[in-house]
Design a protein around this motif. Structure first.
Motif, PDB file in Angstrom:
ATOM      1  N   PHE A   7      38.598  34.279  33.235  1.00  0.00           N
ATOM      2  CA  PHE A   7      38.764  33.175  32.293  1.00  0.00           C
ATOM      3  C   PHE A   7      40.138  33.212  31.632  1.00  0.00           C
ATOM      4  CE2 PHE A   7      34.243  32.598  32.822  1.00  0.00           C
ATOM      5  CZ  PHE A   7      34.085  31.229  32.644  1.00  0.00           C
ATOM      6  N   SER A   8      40.629  34.407  31.356  1.00  0.00           N
ATOM      7  CA  SER A   8      41.984  34.526  30.804  1.00  0.00           C
ATOM      8  C   SER A   8      43.002  33.980  31.789  1.00  0.00           C
ATOM      9  CB  SER A   8      42.310  35.993  30.483  1.00  0.00           C
ATOM     10  OG  SER A   8      41.522  36.448  29.414  1.00  0.00           O
ATOM     11  N   CYS A  15      48.181  26.662  30.762  1.00  0.00           N
ATOM     12  CA  CYS A  15      49.420  26.633  29.983  1.00  0.00           C
ATOM     13  C   CYS A  15      50.654  26.652  30.880  1.00  0.00           C
ATOM     14  CB  CYS A  15      49.442  27.789  28.987  1.00  0.00           C
ATOM     15  SG  CYS A  15      48.156  27.638  27.705  1.00  0.00           S
ATOM     16  N   ARG A  16      50.593  27.383  31.964  1.00  0.00           N
ATOM     17  CA  ARG A  16      51.732  27.407  32.905  1.00  0.00           C
ATOM     18  C   ARG A  16      51.955  26.028  33.524  1.00  0.00           C
ATOM     19  NH1 ARG A  16      49.540  32.045  35.032  1.00  0.00           N
ATOM     20  NH2 ARG A  16      49.097  31.012  37.004  1.00  0.00           N
ATOM     21  N   LEU A  17      50.865  25.300  33.716  1.00  0.00           N
ATOM     22  CA  LEU A  17      50.950  23.982  34.339  1.00  0.00           C
ATOM     23  C   LEU A  17      51.359  22.876  33.364  1.00  0.00           C
ATOM     24  CD1 LEU A  17      47.786  24.161  36.625  1.00  0.00           C
ATOM     25  CD2 LEU A  17      50.180  24.278  37.348  1.00  0.00           C
ATOM     26  N   GLY A  18      51.434  23.216  32.075  1.00  0.00           N
ATOM     27  CA  GLY A  18      51.910  22.235  31.103  1.00  0.00           C
ATOM     28  C   GLY A  18      51.015  21.974  29.914  1.00  0.00           C
ATOM     29  N   PHE A  77      41.311  22.340  27.580  1.00  0.00           N
ATOM     30  CA  PHE A  77      42.755  22.453  27.390  1.00  0.00           C
ATOM     31  C   PHE A  77      43.280  21.164  26.787  1.00  0.00           C
ATOM     32  CE2 PHE A  77      42.187  20.563  31.527  1.00  0.00           C
ATOM     33  CZ  PHE A  77      43.200  19.619  31.629  1.00  0.00           C
ATOM     34  N   LYS A  78      44.442  21.261  26.157  1.00  0.00           N
ATOM     35  CA  LYS A  78      44.996  20.078  25.503  1.00  0.00           C
ATOM     36  C   LYS A  78      46.476  19.920  25.820  1.00  0.00           C
ATOM     37  CE  LYS A  78      46.346  22.291  21.149  1.00  0.00           C
ATOM     38  NZ  LYS A  78      46.450  22.100  19.682  1.00  0.00           N
ATOM     39  N   LEU A  79      46.909  18.685  25.701  1.00  0.00           N
ATOM     40  CA  LEU A  79      48.326  18.350  25.761  1.00  0.00           C
ATOM     41  C   LEU A  79      48.686  17.715  24.432  1.00  0.00           C
ATOM     42  CD1 LEU A  79      48.603  16.539  29.235  1.00  0.00           C
ATOM     43  CD2 LEU A  79      49.070  18.932  28.742  1.00  0.00           C
ATOM     44  N   LEU A  98      47.327  15.466  33.032  1.00  0.00           N
ATOM     45  CA  LEU A  98      46.029  15.932  32.543  1.00  0.00           C
ATOM     46  C   LEU A  98      45.057  16.126  33.709  1.00  0.00           C
ATOM     47  CD1 LEU A  98      44.660  16.327  29.658  1.00  0.00           C
ATOM     48  CD2 LEU A  98      43.620  14.101  30.076  1.00  0.00           C
ATOM     49  N   HIS A  99      44.994  15.146  34.601  1.00  0.00           N
ATOM     50  CA  HIS A  99      44.119  15.243  35.778  1.00  0.00           C
ATOM     51  C   HIS A  99      44.554  16.387  36.686  1.00  0.00           C
ATOM     52  CE1 HIS A  99      41.483  11.533  35.968  1.00  0.00           C
ATOM     53  NE2 HIS A  99      42.191  11.333  34.871  1.00  0.00           N
TER      54      HIS A  99
END
Length: 197
Positions: A7-8, A15-18, A77-79, A98-99
């Protein structure tokens, strides 16, 4: 690899993906509300019936409630994006990202042997990925999705209470509206959800 480490790895991937942040939550805390899903139909959303990932082609709140019985944890996750970007040409890029993040987390979870993982995002995949096509190939032709690697179902059609998701994760949700005055809410929040199991 233990579940905690897996999960980590999934939250770090987000986060790496944005993503601005990502957390693991208990699926029992996810709030599903019929009234929220009904907003897709009345007043009718312009995306209603346009793709296989939006109502009336999704199982809706009842289907999600049944699905959740098979899951214990999820990644949310959020942006965080400038408010004005949601009312500009940047909106499509934001929701496409996001997708894509949701799909990548789902696919990575599957590779970790969480074979039933399922991702949800915001916005209509038709508008994001097939905006230049006259129709959704799945809905109109019974064919395969043109973008199976990134298009995911919209959370709205399942009645997922996004504000509650944010609270569970310990985040403050910043809303952007057309009526927002400059400086009132400089940043806005959009988020995605991946059931992992």
């Amino acid at each position: 690899m233990k579940d905690q480490n897996r999960f980590s790895a999934l939250t770090e991937l987000a986060c790496r993906l944005g993503a601005s942040d990502a957390k693991v939550i208990c699926t029992a805390d996810i709030s599903i509300e019929d009234d929220l899903a009904n907003l897709c139909k009345e007043p009718q959303c312009e995306n209603y019936g346009q793709s296989a990932s939006c109502p009336p082609y999704v199982s809706g709140p009842s289907g999600l409630r049944e699905l959740l019985t098979d899951f214990r944890q999820a990644v949310v996750f959020k942006l965080e994006v400038p408010s004005e970007s949601l009312f500009s040409n940047d909106r499509q890029d934001i929701f496409r990202l996001l997708h894509e993040i949701a799909a990548n987390i789902e696919q990575s979870a599957v590779q970790m042997d969480y074979h039933n993982s399922k991702a949800f995002a915001g916005g209509s995949c038709k508008r994001l990925f097939c905006h230049d096509r006259p129709n959704c190939r799945v809905v109109n032709e019974g064919g395969d999705c043109r973008y199976p690697g990134c298009a995911r179902p919209s959370m709205s059609g399942f009645g997922i209470n996004v504000s509650r998701l944010m609270q569970i994760a310990g985040w403050t949700m910043n809303r952007a509206t057309h009526e927002s005055t400059p400086g009132q809410s400089p940043m806005a929040t959009v988020c995605g959800l991946v059931l992992v199991g």
